[in-house]
Design an enzyme around this catalytic site. Structure first.
Site, PDB file in Angstrom:
ATOM      1  N   ARG A 184       2.022  12.025  45.838  1.00 40.52           N
ATOM      2  CA  ARG A 184       2.126  10.723  46.491  1.00 40.52           C
ATOM      3  C   ARG A 184       1.123  10.504  47.636  1.00 40.52           C
ATOM      4  NH1 ARG A 184       5.581   8.571  48.757  1.00 40.52           N
ATOM      5  NH2 ARG A 184       5.527   6.605  47.655  1.00 40.52           N
ATOM      6  N   TYR A 193       9.772  11.249  42.762  1.00 37.86           N
ATOM      7  CA  TYR A 193       8.342  11.261  42.438  1.00 37.86           C
ATOM      8  C   TYR A 193       7.639  12.456  43.079  1.00 37.86           C
ATOM      9  CZ  TYR A 193       9.814   6.634  41.076  1.00 37.86           C
ATOM     10  OH  TYR A 193      10.511   5.599  40.504  1.00 37.86           O
ATOM     11  N   PRO A 220      17.938   2.023  40.184  1.00 39.82           N
ATOM     12  CA  PRO A 220      17.299   2.715  41.306  1.00 39.82           C
ATOM     13  C   PRO A 220      16.890   4.138  40.939  1.00 39.82           C
ATOM     14  CG  PRO A 220      19.676   2.724  41.593  1.00 39.82           C
ATOM     15  CD  PRO A 220      19.396   1.911  40.356  1.00 39.82           C
ATOM     16  N   GLY A 221      15.784   4.559  41.479  1.00 42.15           N
ATOM     17  CA  GLY A 221      15.350   5.943  41.315  1.00 42.15           C
ATOM     18  C   GLY A 221      15.222   6.577  42.687  1.00 42.15           C
ATOM     19  N   GLY A 281      13.547  -0.111  42.628  1.00 39.83           N
ATOM     20  CA  GLY A 281      12.498  -0.377  43.607  1.00 39.83           C
ATOM     21  C   GLY A 281      12.978  -0.457  45.042  1.00 39.83           C
ATOM     22  N   CYS A 327      -8.943  22.229  44.268  1.00 42.19           N
ATOM     23  CA  CYS A 327     -10.353  21.945  44.520  1.00 42.19           C
ATOM     24  C   CYS A 327     -10.662  20.464  44.416  1.00 42.19           C
ATOM     25  CB  CYS A 327     -11.211  22.777  43.579  1.00 42.19           C
ATOM     26  SG  CYS A 327     -11.072  24.508  43.999  1.00 42.19           S
ATOM     27  N   GLU A 328     -10.134  19.700  45.328  1.00 38.05           N
ATOM     28  CA  GLU A 328     -10.356  18.255  45.424  1.00 38.05           C
ATOM     29  C   GLU A 328     -10.253  17.892  46.902  1.00 38.05           C
ATOM     30  OE1 GLU A 328     -10.553  15.714  43.065  1.00 38.05           O
ATOM     31  OE2 GLU A 328     -10.198  16.897  41.246  1.00 38.05           O
ATOM     32  N   TYR A 341      -1.197   7.506  46.409  1.00 38.10           N
ATOM     33  CA  TYR A 341      -0.825   6.190  46.957  1.00 38.10           C
ATOM     34  C   TYR A 341      -1.008   6.118  48.468  1.00 38.10           C
ATOM     35  CZ  TYR A 341       2.175   6.358  42.767  1.00 38.10           C
ATOM     36  OH  TYR A 341       2.670   6.505  41.514  1.00 38.10           O
TER      37      TYR A 341
HETATM   38  N1  LLP Z   1      12.900   0.482  36.637  1.00 37.89           N
HETATM   39  C1  LLP Z   1      11.652   0.386  36.154  1.00 37.89           C
HETATM   40  C2  LLP Z   1      11.409  -0.425  34.960  1.00 37.89           C
HETATM   41  C3  LLP Z   1      10.608   1.079  36.791  1.00 37.89           C
HETATM   42  O1  LLP Z   1       9.369   0.979  36.299  1.00 37.89           O
HETATM   43  C4  LLP Z   1      10.865   1.837  37.944  1.00 37.89           C
HETATM   44  C5  LLP Z   1       9.792   2.559  38.629  1.00 37.89           C
HETATM   45  C6  LLP Z   1      12.191   1.923  38.405  1.00 37.89           C
HETATM   46  C7  LLP Z   1      13.184   1.206  37.735  1.00 37.89           C
HETATM   47  C8  LLP Z   1      12.587   2.750  39.606  1.00 37.89           C
HETATM   48  O2  LLP Z   1      11.950   2.388  40.783  1.00 37.89           O
HETATM   49  P1  LLP Z   1      12.437   3.056  42.167  1.00 37.89           P
HETATM   50  O3  LLP Z   1      13.864   2.612  42.412  1.00 37.89           O
HETATM   51  O4  LLP Z   1      12.359   4.535  42.022  1.00 37.89           O
HETATM   52  O5  LLP Z   1      11.475   2.531  43.169  1.00 37.89           O
HETATM   53  N2  LLP Z   1       5.372   6.990  41.571  1.00 37.89           N
HETATM   54  C9  LLP Z   1       5.538   5.886  42.481  1.00 37.89           C
HETATM   55  C10 LLP Z   1       6.633   4.962  42.050  1.00 37.89           C
HETATM   56  C11 LLP Z   1       6.430   4.418  40.661  1.00 37.89           C
HETATM   57  C12 LLP Z   1       7.596   3.605  40.193  1.00 37.89           C
HETATM   58  C13 LLP Z   1       7.468   3.297  38.760  1.00 37.89           C
HETATM   59  N3  LLP Z   1       8.575   2.553  38.245  1.00 37.89           N
HETATM   60  C14 LLP Z   1       5.753   6.445  43.881  1.00 37.89           C
HETATM   61  O6  LLP Z   1       5.778   7.658  44.034  1.00 37.89           O
HETATM   62  O7  LLP Z   1       5.872   5.684  44.835  1.00 37.89           O
END
Ligand code: LLP
Length: 435
Positions: A326, A388, A288-289, A253, A359-360, A330
Site C-alpha cells: 500500500r 490489503y 465492507p472489507g 469502501g 531492489c526497487e 497508493y
Molecule cells: N466491493 C467491491 C465490488 C469492491 O471492488 C471492493 C474493493 C469492496 C467491495 C471492498 O472495499 P473496502 O470496504 O475494502 O474498501 N487495495 C486497495 C483497495 C482496493 C479496493 C478494491 N475493491 C487499498 O489497499 O487501498
C-alpha cells in the site's frame, strides 16, 4: 492521509494492540514473543477484533433485513474467513479463486455475491453450481454469457446489475475510485435499465437485486446517499414496470482512520439507508472489507540495518513492498511503532525512511517518518495492516510470503505457515533440451 507523529505511543497501535509495560500486545500476547516464535516479517490478526466489527455492522443495520457480504479481497485467509462466516456474514467475491476460498472456509454459497468485471464462463458455471446468492453483472456481454451458461446448465442464474451511478467519491488515491462514469466498473443507468428488462424476460435469468460500489477508503456519507438516490430511482421505476427487486447492495469502501482519526460514521450511514430500504421492503447488502479487518491486523518487521545516505536515514527492515504494497502503490500511510520501548530511555527522534530489502527505490513502508532512532535487531509494528496487506503480498525478488498468526482467546494460532523456498518453485518446469 494524516502525517501525525506517533513515536512510541504509550497507548499502542489500535484497540486490539495496546502497549503494556512498554511492549505492544495483542489480547494479552506480547508481539515480540510472537516475532521470536514465528519469525518476521509476520502478520498478526486479532480474532476478537474482527468478530466485534462484524457484530458492530450487524447491530448498526439491525433495523433492516441485512447481509454483510465481507469483501474477501481485503484478507482472504481461511481462518479469518471462517470466523467472519461463523459470525453470520457472507462474502463478496471477484473470482473463482475467491469462491473456492470462501466455500472452503465454510461460508454458505447462499450468502455469497459474485462481482468483478471479467468473469469467465468457467467461473460462472462453478458459482452457479455452488448456488451463489447472485451474480453482480458489470456489462451487457457478461449478462449474455451468463444467460448462455445458465441455459446450458438448465439452472436460472440469480442476477443483480452493478450500476455505475456516476457520483463523485473522494478516495485518497485515484486507483481506488470506481463510482464515476469513466471507471471500468458497473453499467451506466440507462443501459442497466435495458439489461433489467431483458433479464426480466429471460427464463434463464432471475433478477434479484441492484448494486453499486463507488470506491474504497471513503470517510463521508454523502457519496453513498448520492449513489443510493440513483439506485432507488431505478428500483422505483422498475417496480412501476412490474419488476420487484429483493435487495439493494451499496458495496463497501467504508474508510478507516489510519492515523487514529475516526473512519466513516456507520451510524450516520444507517440512518440514511435503513428507512429508505424498509419503506420499499428491500433487503440491504453491504460489502465492507477494510472496515472489518483493517485495524485488526499488524505487520511485524525486524530491522536489519540503519544507514545514512544523501542526508537521509534509512531503516532497512525485513518487510517491504512485497509484504505491504500500500505505501508504495497508493502512497498509503500506516502507523509504525517500535514494538518495545523503554520509557526511561531517551532516543533521538528523526525523520527516517523505513524501507524493505527489495531492489526497487519504490520499496518503502514510510518516508520521512519521525521515529525514535531504531537499532538493528529491533522490531517495528505496522498498524492497520489487516486489510490489503497479506492479500497483496507477492513473491517478487523470490521473496517468501510471510506467516500469518491469529490471536484468539489469548492464544496465538498459526493460520498460514511462512512459504519455503521450494514453495516458490512449485509448478515450474525446466524442459529437457531437444537435442
Ligand atoms: N466491493 C467491491 C465490488 C469492491 O471492488 C471492493 C474493493 C469492496 C467491495 C471492498 O472495499 P473496502 O470496504 O475494502 O474498501 N487495495 C486497495 C483497495 C482496493 C479496493 C478494491 N475493491 C487499498 O489497499 O487501498
Amino acid at each position: 492521509m494524516g502525517q501525525g507523529v506517533l513515536t512510541g505511543d504509550p497507548a499502542g497501535l489500535a484497540p486490539g494492540f495496546p502497549r503494556v509495560d512498554g511492549v505492544l500486545h495483542c489480547r494479552g500476547v506480547a508481539l515480540d514473543g510472537l516475532a521470536r516464535r514465528f519469525g518476521t516479517p509476520l502478520y498478526v490478526y486479532d480474532a476478537l477484533g474482527i468478530e466485534a466489527r462484524v457484530r458492530h455492522f450487524q447491530e448498526t443495520f439491525s433495523g433492516v433485513d441485512f447481509l454483510l457480504a465481507y469483501s474477501v479481497k481485503a484478507n482472504g485467509n481461511l481462518a479469518v474467513l471462517n470466523r467472519i462466516g461463523s459470525a453470520g456474514a457472507g462474502a463478496d467475491i471477484v473470482s473463482g479463486g475467491e469462491l473456492h476460498r470462501a466455500l472452503t472456509a465454510g461460508i454458505p454459497a447462499s450468502r455469497i455475491v459474485f462481482a468483478g468485471v471479467g468473469k469467465t464462463a468457467r467461473e460462472m458455471e462453478d458459482a452457479l453450481e455452488a448456488g451463489v446468492h447472485a451474480f453482480h453483472v458489470e456489462g451487457r456481454g457478461e449478462l449474455e454469457l451468463l444467460e448462455s451458461v445458465a441455459r446450458r446448465l438448465g439452472s436460472p442464474a440469480p442476477v443483480a446489475i452493478r450500476v455505475n451511478p456516476d457520483v463523485e467519491s473522494p478516495t485518497p488515491h485515484e486507483y481506488t475510485r470506481t463510482g464515476h462514469a469513466a471507471s471500468k466498473f458497473g453499467v451506466p443507468v440507462s443501459e442497466a435499465m435495458e439489461l433489467y428488462r431483458h433479464a426480466h424476460g429471460s427464463s434463464h435469468l432471475r433478477v434479484r437485486g441492484i448494486g453499486a460500489h463507488i470506491g474504497s477508503q471513503i470517510v463521508e456519507v454523502a457519496p453513498y446517499t448520492d449513489a443510493l438516490a440513483v439506485l432507488l430511482e431505478m428500483v422505483d421505476e422498475l417496480a412501476g414496470e412490474g419488476l420487484e427487486l429483493e435487495y439493494l447492495d451499496l458495496g463497501g469502501g467504508f474508510g478507516v482512520g489510519y492515523d487514529g482519526e475516526p473512519g466513516l460514521p456507520l451510524e450516520e450511514l444507517a440512518d440514511a439507508l435503513v428507512p429508505e430500504l424498509v419503506r420499499r421492503g428491500l433487503r440491504l447488502v453491504l460489502e465492507p472489507g477494510r472496515s472489518v479487518v483493517g485495524h485488526a491486523g499488524v505487520l511485524l518487521t525486524r530491522i536489519h540495518y540503519v544507514k545514512r545516505s544523501g542526508g537521509k536515514t534509512f531503516v532497512i527492515t525485513d518487510g517491504g513492498m512485497t509484504e505491504l504494497l500500500r505505501p508504495s502503490h497508493y502512497g498509503g500511510w500506516h502507523r509504525i511503532e517500535p514494538v518495545r520501548i523503554d520509557p526511561k530511555e531517551v532516543r533521538e527522534v528523526r525523520p527516517v525512511d523505513v524501507v524493505g530489502p527489495v531492489c526497487e527505490t519504490g520499496d518503502f513502508l514510510a518516508r520521512g517518518r519521525p521515529l525514535p532512532l531504531p537499532r538493528p535487531g529491533e522490531l517495528l509494528a505496522v498498524g492497520t495492516a489487516g486489510a490489503y496487506g497479506f492479500a497483496m503480498a507477492s513473491n517478487y525478488n523470490a521473496r517468501r510470503r510471510p506467516a500469518e498468526v491469529m490471536v484468539e482467546d489469548g492464544r496465538p494460532l498459526l493460520v498460514r505457515r511462512r512459504e519455503t523456498a521450494d514453495d516458490l518453485l512449485r509448478g515450474e518446469i525446466v524442459p529437457p533440451r531437444a537435442d
